[in-house]
Structure formats: structure tokens, C-alpha cells
Design a protein around this motif. Structure first.
Motif, PDB file in Angstrom:
ATOM      1  N   ILE A   1       0.736  -1.171  -0.082  1.00 40.93           N
ATOM      2  CA  ILE A   1       0.113   0.161  -0.045  1.00 40.93           C
ATOM      3  C   ILE A   1       0.688   1.322  -0.274  1.00 40.93           C
ATOM      4  O   ILE A   1       0.699   2.243  -0.691  1.00 40.93           O
ATOM      5  CB  ILE A   1      -1.079   0.033   1.362  1.00 40.93           C
ATOM      6  CG1 ILE A   1      -2.097  -1.045   0.806  1.00 40.93           C
ATOM      7  CG2 ILE A   1      -1.647   1.424   1.403  1.00 40.93           C
ATOM      8  CD1 ILE A   1      -2.868  -1.181   2.111  1.00 40.93           C
ATOM      9  N   ARG A   2       2.009   1.298   0.928  1.00 45.09           N
ATOM     10  CA  ARG A   2       3.020   2.385   0.873  1.00 45.09           C
ATOM     11  C   ARG A   2       3.409   2.825  -0.530  1.00 45.09           C
ATOM     12  O   ARG A   2       3.642   3.793  -1.035  1.00 45.09           O
ATOM     13  CB  ARG A   2       3.979   2.215   2.069  1.00 45.09           C
ATOM     14  CG  ARG A   2       5.101   3.315   1.918  1.00 45.09           C
ATOM     15  CD  ARG A   2       6.123   2.985   2.976  1.00 45.09           C
ATOM     16  NE  ARG A   2       6.709   1.693   2.724  1.00 45.09           N
ATOM     17  CZ  ARG A   2       7.565   1.134   3.540  1.00 45.09           C
ATOM     18  NH1 ARG A   2       7.606   1.766   4.852  1.00 45.09           N
ATOM     19  NH2 ARG A   2       8.133  -0.117   3.405  1.00 45.09           N
ATOM     20  N   GLN A   3       3.735   1.402  -1.063  1.00 45.37           N
ATOM     21  CA  GLN A   3       4.446   1.574  -2.367  1.00 45.37           C
ATOM     22  C   GLN A   3       3.348   2.157  -3.382  1.00 45.37           C
ATOM     23  O   GLN A   3       3.967   3.017  -4.262  1.00 45.37           O
ATOM     24  CB  GLN A   3       4.749   0.197  -3.007  1.00 45.37           C
ATOM     25  CG  GLN A   3       5.655   0.254  -4.402  1.00 45.37           C
ATOM     26  CD  GLN A   3       5.747  -1.066  -4.949  1.00 45.37           C
ATOM     27  OE1 GLN A   3       5.444  -2.257  -4.533  1.00 45.37           O
ATOM     28  NE2 GLN A   3       7.176  -1.314  -5.699  1.00 45.37           N
ATOM     29  N   ALA A   4       2.339   1.601  -3.528  1.00 43.91           N
ATOM     30  CA  ALA A   4       1.210   1.870  -4.458  1.00 43.91           C
ATOM     31  C   ALA A   4       1.034   3.761  -4.171  1.00 43.91           C
ATOM     32  O   ALA A   4       0.737   4.206  -5.375  1.00 43.91           O
ATOM     33  CB  ALA A   4       0.161   1.180  -4.514  1.00 43.91           C
ATOM     34  N   VAL A   5       0.749   3.860  -3.013  1.00 46.87           N
ATOM     35  CA  VAL A   5       0.152   5.248  -2.754  1.00 46.87           C
ATOM     36  C   VAL A   5       1.388   6.220  -3.013  1.00 46.87           C
ATOM     37  O   VAL A   5       1.163   7.322  -3.818  1.00 46.87           O
ATOM     38  CB  VAL A   5      -0.124   5.611  -1.255  1.00 46.87           C
ATOM     39  CG1 VAL A   5      -0.440   6.853  -1.032  1.00 46.87           C
ATOM     40  CG2 VAL A   5      -1.490   4.746  -1.323  1.00 46.87           C
ATOM     41  N   SER A   6       2.791   6.064  -2.581  1.00 48.89           N
ATOM     42  CA  SER A   6       3.916   6.845  -2.829  1.00 48.89           C
ATOM     43  C   SER A   6       4.007   6.911  -4.243  1.00 48.89           C
ATOM     44  O   SER A   6       4.294   8.177  -4.731  1.00 48.89           O
ATOM     45  CB  SER A   6       5.052   6.371  -2.235  1.00 48.89           C
ATOM     46  OG  SER A   6       5.504   5.170  -2.502  1.00 48.89           O
ATOM     47  N   PHE A   7       3.997   5.962  -4.991  1.00 46.84           N
ATOM     48  CA  PHE A   7       4.223   5.867  -6.582  1.00 46.84           C
ATOM     49  C   PHE A   7       3.136   7.021  -7.264  1.00 46.84           C
ATOM     50  O   PHE A   7       3.555   7.654  -7.896  1.00 46.84           O
ATOM     51  CB  PHE A   7       3.743   4.487  -7.098  1.00 46.84           C
ATOM     52  CG  PHE A   7       4.080   4.361  -8.604  1.00 46.84           C
ATOM     53  CD1 PHE A   7       5.391   4.095  -9.221  1.00 46.84           C
ATOM     54  CD2 PHE A   7       2.885   4.512  -9.361  1.00 46.84           C
ATOM     55  CE1 PHE A   7       5.449   4.124 -10.372  1.00 46.84           C
ATOM     56  CE2 PHE A   7       3.118   4.430 -10.847  1.00 46.84           C
ATOM     57  CZ  PHE A   7       4.111   4.282 -11.468  1.00 46.84           C
ATOM     58  N   GLU A   8       1.913   6.802  -6.862  1.00 49.45           N
ATOM     59  CA  GLU A   8       0.769   7.808  -7.303  1.00 49.45           C
ATOM     60  C   GLU A   8       0.792   9.061  -6.940  1.00 49.45           C
ATOM     61  O   GLU A   8       0.879  10.093  -7.830  1.00 49.45           O
ATOM     62  CB  GLU A   8      -0.449   7.181  -7.256  1.00 49.45           C
ATOM     63  CG  GLU A   8      -0.745   5.903  -7.817  1.00 49.45           C
ATOM     64  CD  GLU A   8      -0.638   5.877  -9.192  1.00 49.45           C
ATOM     65  OE1 GLU A   8      -0.844   7.061  -9.907  1.00 49.45           O
ATOM     66  OE2 GLU A   8      -0.050   4.806  -9.789  1.00 49.45           O
ATOM     67  N   VAL A   9       1.098   9.169  -5.764  1.00 47.29           N
ATOM     68  CA  VAL A   9       1.408  10.895  -5.134  1.00 47.29           C
ATOM     69  C   VAL A   9       2.466  11.611  -6.169  1.00 47.29           C
ATOM     70  O   VAL A   9       2.529  12.602  -6.556  1.00 47.29           O
ATOM     71  CB  VAL A   9       1.398  10.730  -3.815  1.00 47.29           C
ATOM     72  CG1 VAL A   9       1.996  12.365  -3.277  1.00 47.29           C
ATOM     73  CG2 VAL A   9       0.336  10.565  -2.907  1.00 47.29           C
ATOM     74  N   ILE A  10       3.558  10.831  -5.916  1.00 44.37           N
ATOM     75  CA  ILE A  10       4.918  11.531  -6.732  1.00 44.37           C
ATOM     76  C   ILE A  10       4.544  11.640  -8.307  1.00 44.37           C
ATOM     77  O   ILE A  10       5.009  12.654  -8.928  1.00 44.37           O
ATOM     78  CB  ILE A  10       6.076  10.582  -6.353  1.00 44.37           C
ATOM     79  CG1 ILE A  10       6.371  10.686  -4.992  1.00 44.37           C
ATOM     80  CG2 ILE A  10       7.411  11.138  -7.231  1.00 44.37           C
ATOM     81  CD1 ILE A  10       7.310   9.662  -4.609  1.00 44.37           C
ATOM     82  N   GLY A  11       4.061  10.594  -8.846  1.00 48.02           N
ATOM     83  CA  GLY A  11       3.698  10.524 -10.227  1.00 48.02           C
ATOM     84  C   GLY A  11       2.654  11.617 -10.634  1.00 48.02           C
ATOM     85  O   GLY A  11       2.899  12.532 -11.721  1.00 48.02           O
TER      86      GLY A  11
ATOM     87  N   VAL B   1      12.177   3.559 -13.017  1.00 49.66           N
ATOM     88  CA  VAL B   1      12.809   4.330 -11.781  1.00 49.66           C
ATOM     89  C   VAL B   1      12.494   4.467 -10.335  1.00 49.66           C
ATOM     90  O   VAL B   1      13.240   3.894  -9.281  1.00 49.66           O
ATOM     91  CB  VAL B   1      13.125   5.774 -12.412  1.00 49.66           C
ATOM     92  CG1 VAL B   1      13.973   6.744 -11.270  1.00 49.66           C
ATOM     93  CG2 VAL B   1      13.924   5.934 -13.642  1.00 49.66           C
ATOM     94  N   PHE B   2      11.258   4.584 -10.224  1.00 49.08           N
ATOM     95  CA  PHE B   2      10.568   4.526  -9.020  1.00 49.08           C
ATOM     96  C   PHE B   2      10.703   3.069  -8.387  1.00 49.08           C
ATOM     97  O   PHE B   2      11.207   3.249  -7.059  1.00 49.08           O
ATOM     98  CB  PHE B   2       8.962   4.951  -9.083  1.00 49.08           C
ATOM     99  CG  PHE B   2       8.403   4.794  -7.817  1.00 49.08           C
ATOM    100  CD1 PHE B   2       8.375   6.054  -6.771  1.00 49.08           C
ATOM    101  CD2 PHE B   2       7.823   3.514  -7.301  1.00 49.08           C
ATOM    102  CE1 PHE B   2       7.633   5.799  -5.489  1.00 49.08           C
ATOM    103  CE2 PHE B   2       7.086   3.492  -6.002  1.00 49.08           C
ATOM    104  CZ  PHE B   2       7.189   4.548  -4.963  1.00 49.08           C
ATOM    105  N   THR B   3      10.452   2.192  -9.138  1.00 47.87           N
ATOM    106  CA  THR B   3      10.541   0.839  -8.512  1.00 47.87           C
ATOM    107  C   THR B   3      11.643   0.314  -7.944  1.00 47.87           C
ATOM    108  O   THR B   3      12.026  -0.254  -6.954  1.00 47.87           O
ATOM    109  CB  THR B   3       9.845  -0.243  -9.458  1.00 47.87           C
ATOM    110  OG1 THR B   3       8.619   0.154  -9.701  1.00 47.87           O
ATOM    111  CG2 THR B   3       9.689  -1.556  -8.950  1.00 47.87           C
ATOM    112  N   TRP B   4      12.795   0.613  -8.930  1.00 53.04           N
ATOM    113  CA  TRP B   4      14.066   0.386  -8.663  1.00 53.04           C
ATOM    114  C   TRP B   4      14.442   1.186  -7.142  1.00 53.04           C
ATOM    115  O   TRP B   4      15.154   0.622  -6.287  1.00 53.04           O
ATOM    116  CB  TRP B   4      15.065   0.926  -9.635  1.00 53.04           C
ATOM    117  CG  TRP B   4      16.430   0.255  -9.601  1.00 53.04           C
ATOM    118  CD1 TRP B   4      17.212  -0.279  -8.386  1.00 53.04           C
ATOM    119  CD2 TRP B   4      17.420  -0.025 -10.903  1.00 53.04           C
ATOM    120  NE1 TRP B   4      18.507  -0.729  -9.021  1.00 53.04           N
ATOM    121  CE2 TRP B   4      18.334  -0.509 -10.107  1.00 53.04           C
ATOM    122  CE3 TRP B   4      17.193   0.207 -12.068  1.00 53.04           C
ATOM    123  CZ2 TRP B   4      19.438  -1.036 -11.128  1.00 53.04           C
ATOM    124  CZ3 TRP B   4      18.133  -0.263 -12.856  1.00 53.04           C
ATOM    125  CH2 TRP B   4      19.377  -0.783 -12.539  1.00 53.04           C
TER     126      TRP B   4
END
Length: 144
Positions: A8-18, A124-127
Motif C-alpha cells: 500500500i505504501r508503495q502504490a500510494v507513494s508511486f501515485e502521489v509522486i507521479g 525508476v521509482f520501483t528500482w
């Protein structure tokens, strides 16, 4: 395997930064209002967040089943980013056309532009995320 909270932290942070990067960029590039592009971004982010969680869970299970680990090589990261964005592209196209009041061809241009941005961003984000928050199950399997 990552925990539900970590996913959940990964998904939410990915979307907010994106969103913080892509919405102003899309408004500028396509000449749409920031408000219209912002709402489209929120719709897309909601769709993408759900897809992110489901896709990453499935990808990690498949990777572990086939390789014995959730470790992502460069090849796996490229496959991951491409498949994630392809699935999202298909789901988001009719939403873009409807919300922006444009034809499917113009919506496809917008959608592909978002997908190309997010293809690079996802890689880049996932790495970076995997480096900052390592998956304890992602040790390199023997022979790789």
C-alpha cells in the motif's frame, strides 16, 4: 514477499509522486487547463493505484514461482514496467476520451504520452523503492 502495508505504501507513494510530476507536465504539453488535467490525473491515479497493487502482487507471485525469488533483474524490471503500463493504457483510454471530451485518436495520443512518462517513471521509482525499502525475500537466486 512484501507485506500488505508495504504494498500500500508503495502504490500510494508511486501515485502521489507521479501526480506531482505528470499533471503540470500534461497540462503544459497538451494545452489543457490544470484543473481538467488534475481531475484526469486523480481518476488515473485511482485506477492506477488499484492496478498497481493487483499487478505487483501477481507479478511477485509469478516471479517467485518461476525463479524462486522476488529479485528483479534488469530484464524483469523492463518486463514489469512494460506490462504494468500496457494494462493501464487499455483501461484508461476510454476514460480520457470521455473526461476530456475528445476523440479516441486524440485520447490515444494523451494516453500514450502518459504511458511513456509512467513507463520510465515506473522503472525508476520501483528500482529506487526496492533500494530504499528492500524486500527481504528478494535475494538473488543462485546462478543469476
Amino acid at each position: 514477499m512484501r507485506t500488505t502495508g508495504d504494498r500500500i505504501r508503495q502504490a500510494v507513494s508511486f501515485e502521489v509522486i507521479g501526480l506531482l510530476i505528470s499533471v503540470p507536465l500534461a497540462a503544459f504539453a497538451f494545452g489543457y487547463s490544470l484543473e481538467k488535467t488534475g481531475v484526469l490525473g486523480l481518476i488515473g491515479a485511482t485506477l492506477a493505484t488499484l492496478w498497481n497493487y493487483i499487478f505487483n502482487l501477481g507479478f511477485d507471485h509469478a516471479l517467485k514461482r518461476f525463479t524462486g525469488s522476488t529479485h528483479k533483474s534488469l530484464k524483469h524490471r523492463l518486463i514489469h514496467a512494460f506490462c504494468f503500463e500496457s494494462g493501464l493504457l487499455i483501461a484508461f483510454l476510454p476514460i480520457i476520451a470521455w473526461w476530456m471530451g475528445i476523440g479516441l485518436l486524440e485520447a490515444l495520443l494523451v494516453d500514450v504520452s502518459f504511458a511513456l512518462f509512467y513507463l520510465v517513471y515506473a522503472f525508476v521509482f520501483t528500482w529506487c523503492y526496492d533500494t530504499i525499502f528492500p524486500d527481504t525475500d528478494a535475494e538473488t537466486p543462485p546462478g543469476q
